[in-house]
Scaffold this motif. Sequence first.
Motif, PDB file in Angstrom:
ATOM      1  N   UNK A 155      -0.735  14.587  -9.734  1.00 14.94           N
ATOM      2  CA  UNK A 155      -1.237  14.385 -10.950  1.00 14.94           C
ATOM      3  C   UNK A 155      -0.280  13.410 -11.933  1.00 14.94           C
ATOM      4  N   UNK A 156       0.515  12.759 -11.333  1.00 12.89           N
ATOM      5  CA  UNK A 156       1.642  11.916 -11.988  1.00 12.89           C
ATOM      6  C   UNK A 156       1.659  10.599 -11.336  1.00 12.89           C
ATOM      7  N   UNK A 157       0.525   9.771 -11.480  1.00 11.46           N
ATOM      8  CA  UNK A 157       0.468   8.535 -11.004  1.00 11.46           C
ATOM      9  C   UNK A 157       1.186   7.412 -11.682  1.00 11.46           C
ATOM     10  N   UNK A 158       1.870   6.671 -11.035  1.00 14.00           N
ATOM     11  CA  UNK A 158       2.410   5.432 -11.528  1.00 14.00           C
ATOM     12  C   UNK A 158       1.325   4.111 -11.760  1.00 14.00           C
ATOM     13  N   UNK A 159       1.314   3.641 -12.986  1.00 14.16           N
ATOM     14  CA  UNK A 159       0.248   2.582 -13.147  1.00 14.16           C
ATOM     15  C   UNK A 159       0.925   1.214 -12.913  1.00 14.16           C
ATOM     16  N   UNK A 160       0.364   0.374 -11.759  1.00 18.62           N
ATOM     17  CA  UNK A 160       1.218  -0.644 -11.473  1.00 18.62           C
ATOM     18  C   UNK A 160       0.403  -2.025 -12.113  1.00 18.62           C
ATOM     19  N   UNK A 161       1.067  -3.069 -11.775  1.00 16.76           N
ATOM     20  CA  UNK A 161       0.378  -4.397 -12.289  1.00 16.76           C
ATOM     21  C   UNK A 161      -0.974  -4.402 -11.596  1.00 16.76           C
ATOM     22  N   UNK A 162      -1.599  -5.659 -11.927  1.00 18.42           N
ATOM     23  CA  UNK A 162      -3.041  -6.001 -11.144  1.00 18.42           C
ATOM     24  C   UNK A 162      -2.755  -6.372  -9.840  1.00 18.42           C
ATOM     25  N   UNK A 163      -3.698  -6.000  -9.134  1.00 21.87           N
ATOM     26  CA  UNK A 163      -3.725  -6.272  -7.777  1.00 21.87           C
ATOM     27  C   UNK A 163      -5.156  -6.664  -7.252  1.00 21.87           C
ATOM     28  N   UNK A 164      -5.151  -7.758  -6.198  1.00 23.75           N
ATOM     29  CA  UNK A 164      -6.573  -7.969  -5.708  1.00 23.75           C
ATOM     30  C   UNK A 164      -7.295  -6.872  -5.295  1.00 23.75           C
ATOM     31  N   UNK A 165      -8.481  -6.749  -5.287  1.00 26.75           N
ATOM     32  CA  UNK A 165      -9.349  -5.879  -4.640  1.00 26.75           C
ATOM     33  C   UNK A 165     -10.397  -6.374  -3.730  1.00 26.75           C
ATOM     34  N   UNK A 166     -10.522  -6.039  -2.638  1.00 26.41           N
ATOM     35  CA  UNK A 166     -11.160  -6.365  -1.619  1.00 26.41           C
ATOM     36  C   UNK A 166     -12.320  -5.477  -1.178  1.00 26.41           C
ATOM     37  N   UNK A 167     -13.644  -6.182  -1.287  1.00 23.66           N
ATOM     38  CA  UNK A 167     -14.803  -5.288  -0.816  1.00 23.66           C
ATOM     39  C   UNK A 167     -15.440  -5.934   0.508  1.00 23.66           C
TER      40      UNK A 167
END
Length: 1415
Positions: free
Chosen positions: A869-881
Amino acid sequence: MAQCVQSVQEFIQDSFVPLVAALCSEEAERLTRKNNLSFAELVKPFCRLTSEVHMRDPNNQLHIIKNLKIAVNNIMTHPPQPGAIRKLLNDVVSVSQPAEGVVANVITAGDYDLNISGMLVVSSSEMEPVEQFLKLSQEQHRIQHSSEYLYPKWFIPNTLKYYVLLHDVSTGEEQKADCIYEEMKQRYGTQGCYLLKINSRASNRGTDEQIPDPWSQYLQKSSIQNQDCYEDYPYAVISNKNADHLISDGLDNEIKDGLSNNFKTHPLQLDHPSGSLDSTDYMKATASLQESKKSNSGMPHGAFLTLTDHDRIRQFIQEFTFRGLLPHIEKTIRQLNDQLISRKGLSRSLFSATKKWFSGSKVPEKSINELKNTSGLLYPPEAPELQIRKMADLCFLVQHYELAYNCYHTAKKDFLNDQAMLYAAGALEMAAVSAFLQPGAPRPYPAHYMETAIQTYRDICKNMILAERCVLLSAEILKSQSKYSEAAALLIRLTSEDSDLRSALLLEQAAHCFINMKSPMVRKFAFHMILAGHRFSKAGQKKHALRCYCQAMQVYKGKGWSLAEDHINFTIGRQSFTLRQLDNAVSAFRHILINDSKQPPAQQGAFLREYLYVYKNVTQLTPDGPLPQLPLPYIISSATRVFFGHDRRPAEGEKQAATHVSLDQEYDSESSQQWKELEEQVVSVINKGIMPSNFQPTQFCLNSCSDNSRFPLAVIEEPITVEVSFRNPLKVPLLLTDLSLLWKFQPKDFNAKHDGETKELGTCGGDMIGTEAIAEFLINSEETKAARLKLFPHQTGELHILGVVYNLGTIQGAVTLDGIDPSVGLQTGKFVSNGLSVRGRQDLEIQGPRLNNTKEEKTSIKYGPDRRLDPIITEEMPLLEVFFINFPTGLLCGEIRKAYVEFVNVSKCPLTALKVVSKHPEFFTFGGNTAVLTPLSPSASENCSAYKTVVTDPTSVRTALLSSASSVDFGVGTGGQPEVIHVPLPDSILLPGASVQLPMWLRGPDEEGVHEINFLFYYESIKKHSKMCHRVLRHTAVICTSRSLHIRATVCRSNALEDEEGKGDNMLVFVDVENINTSETGVKEFHIVQVSSNSKHWRLQKSVNISEDKDTKLASRERAKLCFKAVRCKNSEENYAFADIVFGNEQIISSASPCADFFFQSLSSELKRMHVQSHTLTSQRAVKQSFDEVVRLIQRCSEVDLNIVVLWKAYVVEDNKQLILEGQHHVTLTTVGREAFSFPQKQGLKKILVNSDWEDLEQELPETVLLKFFRPENTTVPARPTPEQLSNLIKTRLHYPESFSHSFHQKSLCLVPVTLLLSNCSQAVVDVMIDLRHKTTSPEALEIHGSFTWLGQTQYKLQLKSQEVYSLQLKACFIHTGVYNLGTPRVFAKLADQVTLFETSQQNSMPALIIINNI
């Protein structure tokens, strides 16, 4: 329960004290009122003597009185009202912790107050003080003797009068006061008057000067006195009752010292003081009560008194007692004693008389039940029976208990004889108390006296007040003797319905008796505390009712008596709410709801509504306060799951989205480990075999089984879904509205040093974290239901999900009649709430896994962190479908199908380095570097072949068509792992929003059944990030394969020498193809369209089937046998040589995609398997390296590196349409003479054959050998090569004419030249020995082949170099015609540096027959 520092003896002594009536003039009252006190209140704190007092009894014996106390009260001429008595009891209980001492003193104070003395008080400031004394004396005489005043009552007509002159030091003239006092002494004597000086202090005292206030603790008692709180009984009855009631208002010591119960702190002390007050609180309460009844309540007490004045008042009381009261009592006792002696005609000594009375002539006493109700009998004031009773009372007051007991005992007999039961009961009661108080305990406590008195008061006299007093006194005495059981029985016996408050007090005391027994009766204590609490509640004493229930709850808690706990908690909640103790009320109702309740639905619904109502009142008091915790519904914290990313897109037409990961999938630890290994594999390849130190396996869904020791990574602008599992323990549905997550966020720029400030928000703060709320969430009765809540991070940083926030309520009609389940018929949508809902929160607290690694962790209980329940929000990354087009779900084993894969970048940044990794790379291919990416769209390839084909010349049928290809073009031999496959994106980049379709060829696995094949797509961002280096996408393809063909192949060396070079490097390849498909799949028949070979050293040359015109069609269960000639390749060191033998009119280019791809993938899998096997023997080969090299050279002679690919077409009838399917099977030939299969045997083959097929095939397979167990570390390479390996070391051939004609008439001997060709098949120098002396000894062989002899040398020794072919000329001699076998020479060989010879067996493989004819 109040604690008492006094003993029972001291408590009883202080309860029965001499009473003195004070009558003050108006001026004297004014002087005392300057101190906010009346005269009686002024002297009350000083009424206990600090020294011993001496007096003489009627026998002139000196008697010592210790710790004597008197009571001075103002004269009240109006009798008390019954309502005032009840109010008094109620007020006393309200401001104190209930105790029987309170009740005893209240009751005894009002029974029979007989004043022994009168105190007349006059101020020195009056004009004529002596005249004022005379007026007060006349007034006192009129009150005592006039018939118009029934109250107060007096002990004897000759009452002691004591004259007190009150002098105000601050305002009065001291000389005048002294003169008046001198006059008083002459008139009344020094023993009957006193000058009391007060108010020595000026009104303007210093603010910092502190003077003790001893009056505060007595104000409530004064209030009781002023209220005339006494029972309202006819004077005719109470005026003749026991004179032992010469007592003060008995509240003095209860408030000062508490209850006399001899109890230590009881073992069920409340955890928190709910509903009870300590002594300080009590003083405050009583002071407040008193001050509210006085007009000058704002003034302090004793404001004009100094410590000297305190000493003067104390000295005044002592003088009054020593010089006035005690001599008067002593004189009265003597007078009464003399009157009794003279009237009864008894002896001078009452003690001798009592002896005579007790010794004999006793009249049998009648039992209580035999006596009539004669409680109304009245004695005249001069009656001897009353005189002896008065004497007993006076003796009791001055602590002469032995004489008092004798008098009470004598009076008791007289009263019983006269059947005056009320008098008799009083005498019995006081006789028992006197016996108990006698020092040294000369006689045991007569408990039966008390029991008789109680029964008489209750049953005959119908006087419950006196019965209760008697019970309380007896109970105190019994408790002091540790007879708690008898005391409890007495207390319980007197409970009734006429007074709830009195019954509550008695039941509470009985409960404490049970808990203080030697063996505490805890359950009885709790039960009677519940009864007491119920009666307190009925009497309006909510505070004490709550306290009793709370004490009982400590017994019932955790015992499994859920219904009892529910009742107690419900009552505690109700009472706490009434007392505005809202937090306690919420806590009590919370306990009802969180326990596994066994209540019916209707009751549970009532509990829930009560809780919501109370909780709503609490929240209204602090609307801006923090959200408190709600007890319902239960949250199963361990079942909480967290999912990172978007939901999976649904399939659109022919498009099938990648399965990836979703919350709908069940967690499989084995599958999770496989995905982890795949990711590690591709990351290792990307980083050139080195695993990064900060590598963190991607986990899309976190649950209780996953590794949650690290902080998970989430990407900005991508949703975080938290699945919270709720359980409704109640039998009524719960409606949660506005359900959302509660979180804390700290913005962080991971590329900068400065961090933002922490924000703790719930539903606000949408600029940083967007929160999705569920409007309505219904949980039916006893249902477990999961809610999926989403967060949308808009900034990078550290997010902490704290819990959930929601409105808790119920729906209308949640509870129905006739046992109908209210959840039936409830559909998702808008539910009608009953309007009662509260907002609160519940925290998500997840316990990590227990640590069990080190010794310390094993011996203790320690838990690791759980950071899901303690995630680290990182920078934008590509997202593949990824979408699959025309992807099949069913294939034949080995079938080739062409599909398309669409890659879509749905993010705002480009992606690169797209790769796919799978444990089954032989299942699919994107084509090699030579692949032609046509057709461009899936629709253009519906009726086209998946292979690259060319039309062949009819003359080239069954003849090999040659081509070559490099393994590098197909990803083999590059040093990488074959499981990691590069996806050929255009320019290796996929821009934001762009999509690309690539062809993908699939090949059905060789084994029949359902196969799950995992694809892991790996990709990176062009911009490197510190937290997240790559991303992955998962897809699991489920393929159902059915049987097709089974291929078996063998290779053997050919004895024919047809090539012109004479090297003879040719072999025969036998291929056995069987159709093992069943008609269930709709396959009509298989056509073998082509057989290809792939190798660096060998290639197929042509087909040598006898019937060349026969078509190779195979129907179900049919088998075809094919034979091919293979020759050694020329100059093929790097590339693989492909040879295609076509059986139709169309050639499949086997060196192109996809045929070559699947071949190389199959080859790679085989090489990997062989590498693992060879790696296990590395250490053993190092031990005997020289000898192993010899064996290895011999083994190489029998090795063959030849791969066979059988390509086929299947004609399938489906929905009255004929489809053509294509496929290929691979067979790897490694050893001469060893049979190879298209997939591992024998177990694998048995799986795909039915029982009958297996039985037929079992005869053809090698026999099963016994299973041998061995240690792998002891396994060594065989010291001697096998016969099969030795037979291939030297290859021999005989060249001779098939027939030879000779004229035996001319020449009897026939000589035939024979050439023996010896070929060294190894890479080493070989010594060869040929022995021609071999004779065939078998009779059958002689008959068949005849006999001949070799001429010349009988033995040759030769040395052949590597791959050398040597020709040896021999002559065979025949003596007559016939057929002869020339294969008799024995050939022995050994390596040049070895000693042992090995005989070859090549010549025995095929007979060399020659025909000798006669001319």
